[in-house]
Scaffold this motif. Structure first.
Motif, mmCIF file in Angstrom:
data_model
loop_
_atom_site.group_PDB
_atom_site.id
_atom_site.type_symbol
_atom_site.label_atom_id
_atom_site.label_comp_id
_atom_site.label_asym_id
_atom_site.label_seq_id
_atom_site.Cartn_x
_atom_site.Cartn_y
_atom_site.Cartn_z
ATOM 1 N N ALA A 43 -0.174 15.471 -24.636
ATOM 2 C CA ALA A 43 0.273 14.423 -25.760
ATOM 3 C C ALA A 43 -0.066 13.139 -25.338
ATOM 4 O O ALA A 43 0.181 12.616 -24.123
ATOM 5 C CB ALA A 43 1.585 14.543 -26.021
ATOM 6 N N ILE A 44 -0.669 12.383 -26.164
ATOM 7 C CA ILE A 44 -1.312 11.045 -25.787
ATOM 8 C C ILE A 44 -0.711 9.964 -26.612
ATOM 9 O O ILE A 44 -0.736 9.962 -27.765
ATOM 10 C CB ILE A 44 -2.706 10.892 -25.590
ATOM 11 C CG1 ILE A 44 -3.173 11.916 -24.397
ATOM 12 C CG2 ILE A 44 -3.234 9.501 -25.188
ATOM 13 C CD1 ILE A 44 -4.751 12.254 -24.853
ATOM 14 N N THR A 45 -0.090 8.811 -25.973
ATOM 15 C CA THR A 45 0.465 7.726 -26.918
ATOM 16 C C THR A 45 0.300 6.418 -26.192
ATOM 17 O O THR A 45 -0.039 6.338 -24.933
ATOM 18 C CB THR A 45 1.832 7.712 -27.224
ATOM 19 O OG1 THR A 45 2.149 7.113 -28.180
ATOM 20 C CG2 THR A 45 2.620 7.688 -26.065
ATOM 21 N N GLY A 46 0.374 5.402 -26.774
ATOM 22 C CA GLY A 46 0.202 3.791 -26.211
ATOM 23 C C GLY A 46 -0.087 2.927 -27.361
ATOM 24 O O GLY A 46 -0.372 3.490 -28.491
ATOM 25 N N THR A 47 0.065 1.631 -27.017
ATOM 26 C CA THR A 47 -0.314 0.892 -28.124
ATOM 27 C C THR A 47 -1.729 0.695 -28.440
ATOM 28 O O THR A 47 -2.186 0.609 -29.471
ATOM 29 C CB THR A 47 0.155 -0.602 -27.809
ATOM 30 O OG1 THR A 47 1.716 -0.784 -27.358
ATOM 31 C CG2 THR A 47 0.134 -1.640 -28.830
#
Length: 466
Positions: A118-122
């Motif tokens: 799972a990948i997130t970030g601004t």
């Protein structure tokens, strides 16, 4: 489709009947749930009803009989104020979740060992998600990609032990996924964003932290203070943390040294991959994306040879520093997704000699934040409503013309770049503007750029260029 069998026999309310909402409603019904769906848009309700989804105004629902409430991530949960359905659910003590939570529960129930990244970030999460999925797929792994990119997560194939999932998660989705538990959770970076929906930067960061806090391994970019503090905090409570940095050597973790991707173990360094010659992964920002993908793929069992091969064959994402063509020493780049100055900065910082096509419907602040990158611009070609304001900012610092239309800008930029005596001249569409003055969306603008480039005599298409 992934049938949401975890909700079999339960009454589930759902609000938000866009594409992902309808997919989620179907998944719930397929899994045996009793679904009641609604939307503030009558047309969306009618469309869902026409597709066989049970609909009904949730204002009149018997919330005492509802076990779960599934909310579209586009609907306010907390700020600027909770949606009316949220208040009804909270008043009845009903849990509020989203489609990522449905996926997480279904994976745990049916195939808990299925690798889940799972990948997130601004910034950078879409490229990192696509790159990670590409590396896995090119290595022959059964790979499913979705979430905030491409397909709604519940439209992916059902979990199996050897099926790999790569899921992009927005802050809105994480906020509705309390039990998200990836094999590898990636948090790339944090800068102020979506504060209208989260209230404060601290609340936004806290939401993003949940994704890595719930993961077996937390892969965290530590080039900003928010993420660095999250990494330290998780490590103190015993979490397995892998730090990555696009600009600083680390004692332990992975970092970029120019185009080399390095591993650090107790202060001892070794090269594990490289980006030299990979046009789709130019720039420091893409080094961070690649580091995250490498760390995640190592976590789920790929070897370095498989990873390097995937890096080298990655075509890039459409409209994000997408290489669309080349003619001699002139490279044509479609960065139509850059709809403001901050979004245009990575492309402008990735090439030394640029023939820049910019403009459209201007955003607040214009291109003043890009002033430090002006020396890289050989000439600018201004289009749309922003042209007069952009020309005033460029002033005498950058030669420019007001081209008016994208077609004229491409034609003139290509002619000028062909005369440039540098080893590589780049015709770059990175508008730093919304598209709405001349195009319906940035995708159509990018496609118009591609068509104009392909119409130039002698241009050869690159990679996945259409």
């Amino acid at each position: 489709m992934i049938p949401a069998t975890s909700f079999q026999g339960k009454r589930v309310a759902l609000f938000g009947l866009g594409g992902s909402g309808i997919a989620t409603a179907r998944a719930l019904a397929e899994g045996g749930a009793d679904v009641l769906a609604w939307d503030d848009n009558p047309e969306s309700v009618a469309r869902a009803a026409g597709e066989g989804i049970a609909t009904g105004d949730l204002r009149g629902a018997d919330w005492a009989g509802i076990s779960s409430f599934v909310l579209s991530p586009g609907v306010p949960l907390t700020h600027p104020k909770p949606h009316w359905t949220v208040e009804l659910a909270r008043g009845a003590g009903v849990e509020i979740i989203g489609d990522i939570e449905l996926f997480a529960r279904e994976r745990i129930a049916t195939a808990p060992t299925a690798p889940f990244i799972a990948i997130t970030g601004t910034n950078g999460k879409s490229t990192t998600t696509a790159l990670t999925a590409h590396i896995l797929n090119s290595a022959g792994r059964d790979t499913q990609m979705g979430g905030n990119i491409g397909r709604a997560v519940m439209t992916l194939d059902p979990p199996e032990a050897d099926r790999h999932y790569v899921v992009e998660c927005s802050s809105y989705q994480i906020d509705l996924a309390p039990s998200i538990n990836p094999t590898a959770g990636v948090l790339l970076n944090l800068t102020p964003d979506h504060l209208d929906r989260h209230g404060t930067m601290q609340h936004y960061a806290t939401i993003k932290e949940r994704l890595v806090a719930g993961s077996d391994t937390a892969i965290i970019g530590v080039d900003d203070i928010y993420c660095a503090q999250i990494a330290d905090r998780l490590e103190r409570v015993g979490k397995q943390v892998v730090r990555i940095s696009k600009r600083l050597p680390l004692t332990d973790g992975y970092f970029a040294d120019g185009s080399d991707l390095m591993e650090a173990i107790d202060g001892r360094y070794s090269r594990i991959a490289f980006l030299e010659g990979i046009g789709s992964l130019r720039g420091q920002h893409n080094a961070q994306n690649a580091l995250a993908a490498v760390a995640a793929c190592l976590k789920v069992g790929l070897d370095l040879g498989e990873i390097q091969a995937g890096l080298e064959s990655f075509p890039g994402l459409e409209h994000r520093m997408e290489q669309v063509g080349r003619k001699g020493h002139v490279l044509f780049i479609n960065d139509s997704k850059a709809t403001n100055a901050d979004a245009a900065a990575p492309a402008l910082s990735s090439f030394p000699r640029i023939y820049w096509i910019a403009g459209g419907l201007p955003k607040e602040g214009g291109i003043e934040p890009l002033r430090s990158l002006f020396p890289r611009i050989a000439r600018a070609y201004l289009i749309g409503e922003a042209a007069p304001a952009f020309s005033a900012t460029l002033g005498e610092a950058v030669p420019y013309e007001i081209s008016g239309t994208l077609a004229a800008a491409v034609e003139h930029a290509a002619e000028d770049a062909a005369k440039d005596d540098s080893s590589e001249a780049v015709v770059l569409l990175s508008p730093a503007c919304a598209s709405f003055d001349q195009f319906k969306n940035f995708e159509i603008r990018g496609e118009a750029f591609r068509q104009a480039v392909n119409a130039i005599d002698g241009v050869s298409a690159i990679g996945g260029a259409r």
